[in-house]
Write an enzyme that holds these catalytic residues in place. Structure first.
Site, PDB file in Angstrom:
ATOM      1  N   ARG A   1     112.963  59.573  76.557  1.00 41.13           N
ATOM      2  CA  ARG A   1     112.165  60.406  75.663  1.00 41.13           C
ATOM      3  C   ARG A   1     111.500  61.518  76.471  1.00 41.13           C
ATOM      4  O   ARG A   1     110.977  61.267  77.557  1.00 41.13           O
ATOM      5  CB  ARG A   1     111.085  59.546  74.998  1.00 41.13           C
TER       6      ARG A   1
ATOM      7  N   HIS B   1      94.877  52.846  84.075  1.00 40.39           N
ATOM      8  CA  HIS B   1      95.722  52.505  85.219  1.00 40.39           C
ATOM      9  C   HIS B   1      95.627  51.028  85.554  1.00 40.39           C
ATOM     10  O   HIS B   1      96.600  50.389  85.947  1.00 40.39           O
ATOM     11  CB  HIS B   1      95.299  53.329  86.437  1.00 40.39           C
TER      12      HIS B   1
ATOM     13  N   ARG C   1      94.680  54.783  66.513  1.00 45.80           N
ATOM     14  CA  ARG C   1      95.288  53.559  67.045  1.00 45.80           C
ATOM     15  C   ARG C   1      94.547  52.964  68.236  1.00 45.80           C
ATOM     16  O   ARG C   1      94.814  51.839  68.621  1.00 45.80           O
ATOM     17  CB  ARG C   1      96.775  53.811  67.403  1.00 45.80           C
TER      18      ARG C   1
ATOM     19  N   ASN D   1     103.911  52.778  66.142  1.00 45.18           N
ATOM     20  CA  ASN D   1     102.553  52.893  66.703  1.00 45.18           C
ATOM     21  C   ASN D   1     101.851  54.123  66.134  1.00 45.18           C
ATOM     22  O   ASN D   1     100.696  54.070  65.723  1.00 45.18           O
ATOM     23  CB  ASN D   1     102.595  53.028  68.234  1.00 45.18           C
ATOM     24  N   ASP D   2     102.571  55.228  66.137  1.00 49.81           N
ATOM     25  CA  ASP D   2     101.983  56.455  65.605  1.00 49.81           C
ATOM     26  C   ASP D   2     102.153  56.561  64.102  1.00 49.81           C
ATOM     27  O   ASP D   2     101.261  57.041  63.407  1.00 49.81           O
ATOM     28  CB  ASP D   2     102.609  57.680  66.289  1.00 49.81           C
TER      29      ASP D   2
ATOM     30  N   CYS E   1     111.143  51.549  67.770  1.00 51.94           N
ATOM     31  CA  CYS E   1     110.669  51.279  69.133  1.00 51.94           C
ATOM     32  C   CYS E   1     109.159  51.129  69.214  1.00 51.94           C
ATOM     33  O   CYS E   1     108.584  51.152  70.295  1.00 51.94           O
ATOM     34  CB  CYS E   1     111.175  52.341  70.101  1.00 51.94           C
TER      35      CYS E   1
ATOM     36  N   ARG F   1     109.366  55.993  78.398  1.00 54.37           N
ATOM     37  CA  ARG F   1     108.215  56.888  78.199  1.00 54.37           C
ATOM     38  C   ARG F   1     107.999  57.704  79.484  1.00 54.37           C
ATOM     39  O   ARG F   1     107.258  57.292  80.370  1.00 54.37           O
ATOM     40  CB  ARG F   1     106.962  56.082  77.900  1.00 54.37           C
TER      41      ARG F   1
ATOM     42  N   GLU G   1     107.675  59.385  63.639  1.00 54.76           N
ATOM     43  CA  GLU G   1     106.372  58.756  63.832  1.00 54.76           C
ATOM     44  C   GLU G   1     105.258  59.527  63.141  1.00 54.76           C
ATOM     45  O   GLU G   1     104.082  59.241  63.316  1.00 54.76           O
ATOM     46  CB  GLU G   1     106.075  58.550  65.325  1.00 54.76           C
TER      47      GLU G   1
HETATM   48  C1  PEP Z   1     105.251  54.898  68.778  1.00 50.99           C
HETATM   49  O1  PEP Z   1     104.439  55.762  68.439  1.00 50.99           O
HETATM   50  O2  PEP Z   1     105.551  53.913  68.080  1.00 50.99           O
HETATM   51  C2  PEP Z   1     105.901  54.968  70.106  1.00 50.99           C
HETATM   52  C3  PEP Z   1     106.839  54.132  70.455  1.00 50.99           C
HETATM   53  O3  PEP Z   1     105.441  55.929  70.953  1.00 50.99           O
HETATM   54  P1  PEP Z   1     104.125  55.770  71.857  1.00 50.99           P
HETATM   55  O4  PEP Z   1     103.611  54.368  71.701  1.00 50.99           O
HETATM   56  O5  PEP Z   1     104.514  56.099  73.241  1.00 50.99           O
HETATM   57  O6  PEP Z   1     103.212  56.785  71.232  1.00 50.99           O
HETATM   58 MG    MG Z   2     104.326  57.584  69.564  1.00 48.66          MG
END
Ligand code: PEP
Ligand code: MG
Length: 611
Positions: free
Chosen positions: A360, A217, A493, A482-483, A530, A324, A459
């Protein structure tokens, strides 16, 4: 920034020389996680607030009732104070970010917290101060002991509350934060959300903490207030001393203690260039993202809270490529109702005013949890019951969101996106729920967009490899690097111990993106990216070279990305992508990109080393 010098003094071990007055101060660079960008130079104020260690004092039976009343009065006074902080935070940071303090209020009204404290006073005949700190500290320890960064993010909320209660019980001295004077950079073990929200910005330039993760937070608030911040530094409190000179680099996640004059001069030059570069970027706000050979590349923004739409648009984004929505669960004191969801989506639609908006469905679990999930820790949270899997197992919750989202789709165009799809069955099930909710709404005579576009995130490697099958059943793809990186390379990650292995430049990741992009083109399926890497200028080159024409990034990344796109041609990007795909390792790709990207917009890099 010359890499060699920075590396020469890069160390994160305790160095007694730093506090010995007779030796010249030794520069020391400590790495952490960059959670809020910006670079500031100032002097250190070390803050080590902890739940006060209160000694156990036994009271006579006759004082039990008084101690109980004292505790109740402290709870009431704390609640009153939090309401004020909440209002102030809502004014400064927007309603959603301020919801964190509603969560604190919720804790103060929670019998599972209050009853054991009162019981301890009554049964063990201890002071209210001891009972409160004991119960709260135990709760914080239980969260810490899980070893899970997810639970750790709750600890600072508990400590925040504990400090506040103690202030009312024993008039505890306020935090050292109040000692800040001009150009202070706070280096702390941890900071609570209220401490961060109430920083005097005329004095405090930024902060770094030993604890904390990207999703805490405190990190959310730092970003919302645009305070440069680095967390997860681990050793700050062992090596930092009040009054030391310090550079806080929120772009790269570094704290440089006792920088030498040359380093300070270099950083000052860099911040000046950065400021000039930012001013020059402001001219691009209303210009489109178009390459030098005339190809449009759409730049959208990623948001966590509806009010951030305004920032995306101010920075020149064309709309929102990723909202998100799980932050509705993370910032509120309770599960959001259908009306909470609806109000948030309505606000986004209004702020977007006809621009693209992709919402999403909730991506809870793993590093983003709910109160309910906290009670059942996962062994492997990222491989567990998260995201769409969680929604499909908690359909009343999922459908509550779908109802609100569909209702909001009657107010303006919304695209719906499902996260973490790994099997075709999941996509079909998710769409099945949407259709059923549509039927319910129709029966109730409520309006919605019956042609709403339903897309999915790519992802997980299984979704990327099976893109062909998915393309037949989805309206659009959005690649979540990211995932995708963590699942393709088997690298957590958020684990700093394997962070050196985490890179989107790995050829295996590039090949997956290439294949998904080709499939999307064949099927005329719109595709975007994204993940954070879409905002990395070097990586954006590859994405464009691999055929991506829509990138969704955090709002502060929009201006440099736009400048970059307007400085390269698709042909140049394609050439770099081809070269990258022929390489064998992420390091080689990184080297290639470092050389190439910098030739196009050198001022975006300002000669800084690409570490
Ligand atoms: C991702 O995984 O790239 C993504 C955009 O989702 P998050 O970062 O919310 O897992
Ligand atoms: Mg993700």
């Amino acid at each position: 920034m010359k890499t060699s010098r920075r590396e020469a003094f890069a160390t994160s071990h305790y160095n007694p020389a730093v506090s010995t007055p007779t030796t010249p101060p030794t520069p020391q660079t400590i790495k952490g996680l960059p959670v809020s960008s910006g670079i500031v130079i100032g002097k250190v104020l070390v803050v080590d607030d902890d739940l006060r260690r209160v000694t156990r004092r036994v009271i006579p039976e006759s004082r039990v009732a008084t101690e109980r009343e004292r505790f109740e009065a402290a709870v009431a006074a704390s609640a009153g104070e939090i309401k004020v902080v909440h209002e102030q935070a809502a004014r400064d940071m927007g309603k959603e970010a301020a919801e964190i303090f509603r969560f604190h209020l919720g804790m103060l009204a929670d019998p599972s917290l209050l009853v054991p404290i009162k019981a301890m006073i009554e049964k063990e005949h201890v002071t209210a101060d001891y009972a409160a700190t004991h119960v709260l500290a135990n709760l914080a320890d239980r969260f810490r002991a899980t070893g899970n960064s997810v639970f750790a993010t709750k600890v600072n909320d508990i400590e925040d509350l504990g400090n506040r209660l103690m202030k009312h019980l024993v008039g505890a001295p306020s935090s050292r934060i109040s000692e800040a004077d001009e150009e202070t950079i706070i280096l702390a073990r941890d900071l609570t959300p209220s401490q961060t929200a109430s920083f005097d910005r005329s004095k405090i330039l930024g902060f770094a903490t030993d604890l904390g993760g990207m999703t805490s937070h405190t990190a959310i608030i730092a970003k919302a207030l645009e305070i440069p911040a680095v967390v997860g530094c681990k050793v700050l409190l062992r090596v930092a001393r009040d009054g030391m000179r310090v550079i806080l680099d929120g772009d790269k996640g570094a704290v440089i203690l006792n920088p030498d004059d040359a380093t300070i001069a270099e950083y000052r030059r860099y911040t000046e260039q950065r400021a000039l570069f930012r001013v020059s970027l402001a001219e691009l706000v209303d210009l489109p993202g178009v390459t030098t050979d005339g190809e449009a590349v759409h730049i959208l923004g990623n948001i966590e809270l509806p009010d951030e739409v305004a920032k995306v648009l101010q920075h020149g984004g064309e709309g929102v490529g990723l909202y998100r929505t799980e932050y509705l669960y993370l910032t509120g004191p309770r599960e959001p109702t259908e009306e909470d969801h609806y109000a948030a989506y309505k606000r986004c639609v209004e702020l977007c005013a006809g621009r693209e908006l992709t919402i999403r469905t909730v991506d809870l679990g793993a590093d983003k949890y709910t109160q309910a999930q906290e009670e059942i820790p996962e062994r492997n949270p990222f491989l567990g019951n998260r995201s769409i899997r969680y929604c499909l197992q908690h359909t009343p919750m999922f459908r509550r969101q779908l109802r609100a989202l569909l209702r909001a789709s009657a107010l303006g165009t919304i695209k719906m996106m499902f996260p973490l799809i790994s099997t075709i069955t999941e996509l079909r099930q998710a769409k099945f729920h949407v259709r059923e909710v549509m039927e319910d709404l129709a029966e109730e005579g409520l309006a919605f967009d019956k042609d709403i576009k339903m897309g999915m995130m790519v992802e997980v490697p299984s979704a990327a490899i099976q893109a062909e099958a998915f393309a037949r059943e989805t309206d659009f793809f959005s690649i979540g690097t990211n995932d995708l990186v963590q699942y393709t390379l088997a690298v957590d990650r958020i684990n700093e111990r394997v962070a050196h292995l985490y890179t989107p430049m790995h050829p295996a990741v590039l090949r997956l993106i290439r294949d998904v992009s080709r499939t999307a083109r064949r099927h005329k399926t719109p595709i975007s990216c994204c993940g954070e890497s879409a905002g990395d200028l070097e990586f954006a080159m590859i994405l464009i070279g691999l055929g991506l024409r829509t990138l969704s990034v955090s709002s502060s990344s929009i201006p440099p990305l736009k400048r970059f796109i307007r400085s390269v041609s698709v042909q140049q990007c394609e050439r770099v992508a081809r070269q990258a795909l022929a390489l064998d390792s992420g390091d080689q790709v990184a080297r290639l990109l470092r050389d190439r990207a910098r030739t196009f917009v050198p001022e975006a890099f300002d000669g800084r080393s690409a570490e």
